[in-house]
Every structure is written in structure tokens, then in C-alpha cells.
Design a protein around this motif. Structure first.
Motif, PDB file in Angstrom:
ATOM      1  N   GLU A  85       0.844  -1.180   0.000  1.00 30.08           N
ATOM      2  CA  GLU A  85       0.000   0.000   0.000  1.00 30.08           C
ATOM      3  C   GLU A  85       0.884   1.237   0.000  1.00 30.08           C
ATOM      4  O   GLU A  85       1.856   1.325   0.753  1.00 30.08           O
ATOM      5  N   TRP A  86       0.526   2.185  -0.851  1.00 29.04           N
ATOM      6  CA  TRP A  86       1.236   3.461  -0.918  1.00 29.04           C
ATOM      7  C   TRP A  86       0.474   4.510  -0.122  1.00 29.04           C
ATOM      8  O   TRP A  86      -0.748   4.434   0.020  1.00 29.04           O
ATOM      9  N   ARG A  87       1.187   5.535   0.340  1.00 30.33           N
ATOM     10  CA  ARG A  87       0.572   6.633   1.080  1.00 30.33           C
ATOM     11  C   ARG A  87       1.359   7.911   0.815  1.00 30.33           C
ATOM     12  O   ARG A  87       2.510   7.873   0.368  1.00 30.33           O
ATOM     13  N   ILE A  88       0.730   9.061   1.072  1.00 29.49           N
ATOM     14  CA  ILE A  88       1.439  10.330   1.029  1.00 29.49           C
ATOM     15  C   ILE A  88       2.440  10.359   2.187  1.00 29.49           C
ATOM     16  O   ILE A  88       2.095  10.061   3.328  1.00 29.49           O
ATOM     17  N   LYS A  89       3.695  10.743   1.876  1.00 27.50           N
ATOM     18  CA  LYS A  89       4.736  10.749   2.910  1.00 27.50           C
ATOM     19  C   LYS A  89       4.609  12.018   3.752  1.00 27.50           C
ATOM     20  O   LYS A  89       5.406  12.960   3.648  1.00 27.50           O
ATOM     21  N   ALA A  90       3.617  12.014   4.623  1.00 28.91           N
ATOM     22  CA  ALA A  90       3.240  13.221   5.363  1.00 28.91           C
ATOM     23  C   ALA A  90       4.356  13.742   6.251  1.00 28.91           C
ATOM     24  O   ALA A  90       4.434  14.955   6.507  1.00 28.91           O
ATOM     25  N   GLU A  91       5.217  12.868   6.739  1.00 29.67           N
ATOM     26  CA  GLU A  91       6.246  13.292   7.675  1.00 29.67           C
ATOM     27  C   GLU A  91       7.417  14.010   7.007  1.00 29.67           C
ATOM     28  O   GLU A  91       8.287  14.561   7.690  1.00 29.67           O
ATOM     29  N   ALA A  92       7.437  14.034   5.679  1.00 32.12           N
ATOM     30  CA  ALA A  92       8.534  14.682   4.953  1.00 32.12           C
ATOM     31  C   ALA A  92       8.088  16.039   4.422  1.00 32.12           C
ATOM     32  O   ALA A  92       7.021  16.154   3.808  1.00 32.12           O
ATOM     33  N   ALA A  93       8.886  17.065   4.640  1.00 28.39           N
ATOM     34  CA  ALA A  93       8.592  18.357   4.016  1.00 28.39           C
ATOM     35  C   ALA A  93       8.662  18.201   2.501  1.00 28.39           C
ATOM     36  O   ALA A  93       9.496  17.474   1.980  1.00 28.39           O
TER      37      ALA A  93
END
Length: 569
Positions: A168-176
């Protein structure tokens, strides 16, 4: 209902109806016209006289469909093998359009749509255009295109996306920089806007999961809501009463949409790996358009995507990952052996056995368009009262309007792997740009960015209290996406300890021992990773420049004060 249409005035046996231009969505227009027809049918069947002034309700006509096959020329009449075709439609009296292919209907207010036909070989495809006019009246026409598709996606790309339908892919929210925008066709990731880590936490975005199944289906697990542009969502999905567009950008932050499935395909128009989603399929932020995402960069577990919005106004950028966010907040290696330090106990100039200077204006303002002249004068750099003080001043000096200082350990001290702690209080004022950072000891021979750069702390006076860290490599230099930030409350009034923890496997950044950003090298870094050799330390305060921005006209001077610098292994 105070909308932009004036009145419906009804008298017995006589109608005088005036409809002014209505600027809401097509759905509302249908309601208005349906209401008018209902009034006509109910109120005038027995009248001997009718005076109806509604304006003409005419079905669209003269539909013209243009199909442009990418790569077509005298030698390649069926295209370049990418299977990509751009369609455009126009018609008299049309308000909007729909494209129909393979029983799938896609709205396109502009009359433009791109398809990637992925069936290998030469095939004929039929695309139908429905032109929609006033009152919902419509007309349709079809066009056939014969298209050659030769593209066979690399096996590693397919494996990366699908992993046998198990990932599963996700938006890498923790990265600016996980989400942002820039000019159409731009090559700098999120050039105009780059979202800080977790910037969109209040939206229906970060919980989404995207699955590329091996059978060609795409599953979007939405957790019940999505994030997107209200104007195009209203057209493509329909208005909602369950969410209200935000004031700043007219976006639905939590538009209700349950999990859905559509299809995905790969092509390479112009040699650029491109991921296409059918129907409403999208990742992260709904902007309509072609639902095509150029794969700007990829590794085994991460990819950077770029797509153009529905009205061709912006390119939108997304960073997707298959790795789940780390559950803990710990560095991987803890370094406790102090190998080098400066406590700044002796008043006067910085210790010449530990520090040397950069002086002057550098090339193009040290490569960043900065406005200061660096000196070694006590007015700009001095040790007193137990701390190092670097002072940026507004003053005329050597043809420049500002002075400051930049000191470094180059040629005197360098190290590979370890932890750096710097206890500092930062300057303030629009245009100030203090930095605590490191460069590779081989800088003079290989140059930048091959040498690698680790930014332990940067602060922009025009964005007070937001502290950021970053790394620059040949894989991501300049406006790097490898950046994280944290918001504090008092960087100019209080000391904080700014730290980097650098190991063979990751580089982590902390403030007051709180971890806020970690970067782990991936496949894309395999041949360009510079952080396995010595780096030296730099302390400076710049003015203006690419990151510092506009300098406040009232700025006079401000100080970065450093209590100590300590290095552990």
C-alpha cells in the motif's frame, strides 16, 4: 436564495421569466431549468395567451473532435508507441463536455482529455464526446483513432508499484515537500509551494492508501473523506452539503467519498514514465485533469509524482511511500564519546586552532544571491561572556549594504558519523538567515553538491520560529525535498540545542533532544551518497538571498549567540 440570477415573476396565464448569468455548477443550472419547465407545465395549460421569455434552449450542434496522437510524423503515422492521445472537443451552444470510453464517463468542462491506450500493438479505439448545453440538452459524436502501443514497462517499475498486489502506498506526510505546486512543466519539485511535514493533517489526505493491483485495478482506500479543489469536485463528483470549501483556496478538506476502485496503466510519452488512473482515480489531492502522473523520481519504496491540474494552471507534486511512519521517536545510534568541542570560554576572536573564516561576497552571494559581506571584524564575530556572537549589521561596507560573519572548521577538524550539538539563540528580523551546517571535507576538489551538505539548523526571519533541517546530495540539491521542519515559540529569546545524529544508515535532526526529521538513503542515492566521508562545521548569519528573502527596511542589526558546539562519536 441570493444567487446571481434575478427573478421569476409569475402572473395568471402569463409568464415573464428573466434568467441572468448563473455562475454555479452545471448541476444547479439543471435544477433552475427543470423548475422553470415545471412551472410552465403546471401554470399555463388552460391559458389562451402565453408570453414566455426564457431565452433559447438549444441542443449543442456542430461537434468537432480533434485527436492528436503523440509522436505522429511521416514515419510514424500511428504515434511514437506510447499509446498517448490528446483529445479536444468544441461545439456550438455547449456549456460542458463528457468523454466516454470503454463505458466510462469522465466530465471535462474545458473539452480536453488525454487517454493512454496501453494494449500492445496497433489497435482502433472509439471515443465518444457528449456536449451538454442549456437545460441539460445534449448531443454526442464519436471519433475513431488507430494507435500504436509498444511500451512495455520495466519489470522493476511494475514490481515497485505492485509487489504482487501486497503493498500500500501513502502520502509521505512526515517529509517536508510531500505535497506542493509549481509552474506547468517545471523541473524543480514543489517550486512555488512546498508543504511542511504534516501540514495537511486536518484534511482527508494522510490516511488514504493506494493499491496498484497486478490485474490492472487501482484501489483507493479513503477512510471516508478526500481532499481536493471544490470547483472541479463539484463538476466531477457533485456538490456536497457535508463539507464547506475553505476560505483560503476554495478546497474541500474532507469531502465525503468512500473507498473505490478503477484501473491503472503505465506509458512513457516522450520517454517519461507515466502512471495513468482512469475515471476519478487520483492520489492525495483531487485536481481533475487527465489523472496522469509523471514519475519524476523513484526508488524501491518511494516515488515523486507530478501532474497538471484540470485547467492547466499548475503542476502538483506528491511524494508517495510504502513505508509506514516510524512508531518511535528515537535515533538509530546513540553517540556519547565527546571528541571535539568549543565552549567559547576565552574572550576575543574565535580560537584559530578550531575556526577559520570565509570572507567577502562569494560567487553570486555565496551561490544564493545573499546581500552581506562576510568579515572577521570583532563588530561581526567575537567571543565574549562565554558565548560566540555573530552579528549581522545594516551598514555600508566594501560596496555592500550589510555585513556579517561565517566561520568554519575546514582544514582544522572534520569527522565521519557522530552527533553534533549546538546550543544557540537565533537572530531576528526580516531577511535574516542564520545557519548551522556542514559540508564535505572534499569540497575544494569535487564541488557542490557532490560533496554533500547537512543543514543542522536554518531559520528564516521572515518565517519566525520555524526551524528547518535538510540534506543536499546530487540526487536532490538546490530546493531539496529532503527537508524537515519544526515550529518553536522563542528562537530569538531563548537558547535551544540544535542537533544532528549521523550514522551509516540514517541522518536525524533534533531540537532539545526531540527528533523531528529523519532521512534514510534509498536506491536513488546508491551511486551518489556523499555522507560516508568527513564533513566540517560552518556557522554563519546570511542576509536575504534565495531562502532569506526580502530584508526588512528597518533592520539595523541582530545576533546569533552560540553557547557551545560539541561533537560526539
Amino acid at each position: 436564495m441570493a444567487e446571481n440570477w434575478s427573478q421569476i415573476r409569475i402572473q395568471p396565464c402569463e409568464f415573464h421569466i428573466t434568467v441572468k448569468k448563473y455562475n454555479k455548477s452545471l448541476h444547479m443550472k439543471h435544477i433552475i431549468y427543470s423548475s422553470i419547465f415545471l412551472l410552465l407545465s403546471l401554470g399555463c395549460y388552460s391559458c389562451q395567451e402565453e408570453d414566455i421569455s426564457v431565452g433559447e434552449i438549444i441542443a449543442p450542434s456542430n461537434i468537432l473532435i480533434t485527436a492528436s496522437i503523440v509522436g505522429t510524423d511521416a514515419d510514424n503515422p500511428y504515434g511514437d508507441g506510447s499509446g498517448t492521445v490528446h483529445f479536444s472537443a468544441e461545439a456550438d451552444n455547449a456549456l460542458s463536455y463528457q468523454f466516454v470510453y470503454n463505458d466510462e464517463v469522465v466530465a471535462s468542462p474545458s473539452g480536453a482529455k488525454t487517454y493512454n491506450f496501453s494494449n500492445t500493438g496497433l489497435h482502433t479505439y472509439t471515443v465518444t464526446v457528449v456536449a451538454i448545453g442549456t437545460g441539460g440538452l445534449s448531443s454526442s459524436a464519436s471519433v475513431e483513432v488507430e494507435v500504436l502501443a509498444l511500451y512495455e514497462p520495466p519489470a522493476d517499475l511494475v514490481t515497485m508499484l505492485t509487489a504482487n498486489s501486497s503493498r500500500e502506498w501513502r502520502i509521505k506526510a512526515e517529509a517536508a515537500g510531500h505535497f506542493g505546486l509549481g509552474p506547468v512543466g517545471g523541473s524543480i519539485i514543489a517550486e512555488w509551494f512546498s508543504a511542511p511535514a504534516f501540514d495537511k493533517a486536518a484534511t482527508g489526505m494522510y490516511d488514504d492508501r493506494f493499491i496498484f493491483n497486478t490485474d490492472g485495478t487501482f484501489t483507493h482506500k479513503t477512510q471516508g473523506t478526500i481532499f481536493g479543489k471544490a470547483a472541479i469536485i463539484d463538476v466531477d463528483l457533485g456538490p456536497t452539503t457535508e463539507d464547506t470549501p475553505n476560505d483560503c483556496c476554495q478546497e474541500y478538506e474532507n469531502y465525503p467519498l468512500e473507498e473505490y476502485s478503477t484501473t491503472w496503466s503505465l506509458s512513457a510519452p516522450g520517454g517519461v514514465e507515466t502512471l495513468s488512473l482512469s475515471g476519478i482515480g487520483f492520489t492525495g489531492f483531487y485536481i481533475g485533469g487527465s489523472h496522469q502522473y509523471e514519475i519524476f523520481r523513484r526508488s524501491a519504496n518511494e516515488m515523486v509524482l507530478r501532474t497538471t491540474d484540470w485547467n492547466n494552471e499548475f503542476d502538483w507534486w506528491f511524494v508517495l511511500t510504502t513505508e509506514e511512519e516510524a512508531a518511535d521517536n528515537e535515533v538509530d545510534v546513540k553517540y556519547t564519546n565527546l571528541i571535539w568541542s568549543d565552549e567559547f570560554d576565552a574572550n576575543g576572536a574565535p580560537n584559530p586552532a578550531k575556526w577559520t573564516y570565509d570572507e567577502g561576497v562569494g560567487n553570486n552571494g555565496w551561490g544564493n544571491g545573499e546581500s552581506q559581506f562576510y568579515t572577521r571584524r570583532p563588530d561581526n564575530v567575537v567571543v565574549e561572556d562565554g558565548s560566540l556572537k555573530i552579528t549581522a549589521k545594516a551598514e555600508s561596507y566594501e560596496g555592500n549594504e550589510y555585513t556579517s560573519a561565517r566561520i568554519k572548521t575546514q582544514g582544522l577538524f572534520g569527522f565521519t558519523y557522530g552527533r553534533v550539538d549546538v546550543r544557540a539563540k537565533l537572530p531576528e528580523g526580516g531577511g535574516t538567515w542564520p545557519a548551522i551546517w556542514m559540508l564535505g571535507a572534499n569540497f575544494d576538489t569535487v564541488g557542490w553538491p557532490a560533496t554533500g551538505e547537512i543543514d543542522i539548523m536554518e531559520h528564516v526571519g521572515n518565517n519566525p520560529n520555524v526551524v528547518q533541517a535538510a540534506i543536499h546530495t546530487p540526487s536532490s540539491s538546490g530546493a531539496t525535498v529532503n527537508v524537515g521542519s519544526i515550529t518553536l515559540s522563542d528562537v530569538a529569546a531563548e537558547f535551544h540545542v540544535y542537533s544532528v545524529n549521523w550514522s551509516e544508515d540514517e541522518i536525524s535532526f533534533l531540537v532539545d533532544d526531540e527528533l523531528y526529521y529523519t532521512y534514510k538513503p534509498g536506491t536513488k542515492d546508491a551511486n551518489t551518497w556523499p555522507f560516508n566521508a568527513d564533513q566540517f562545521i560552518i556557522l554563519n548569519v546570511a542576509m536575504g538571498g534565495n531562502l532569506g528573502g526580502t530584508i526588512d527596511a528597518a533592520f539595523s542589526e541582530s545576533i546569533m549567540e552560540i553557547d557551545y558546539v560539541r561533537v560526539y562519536q
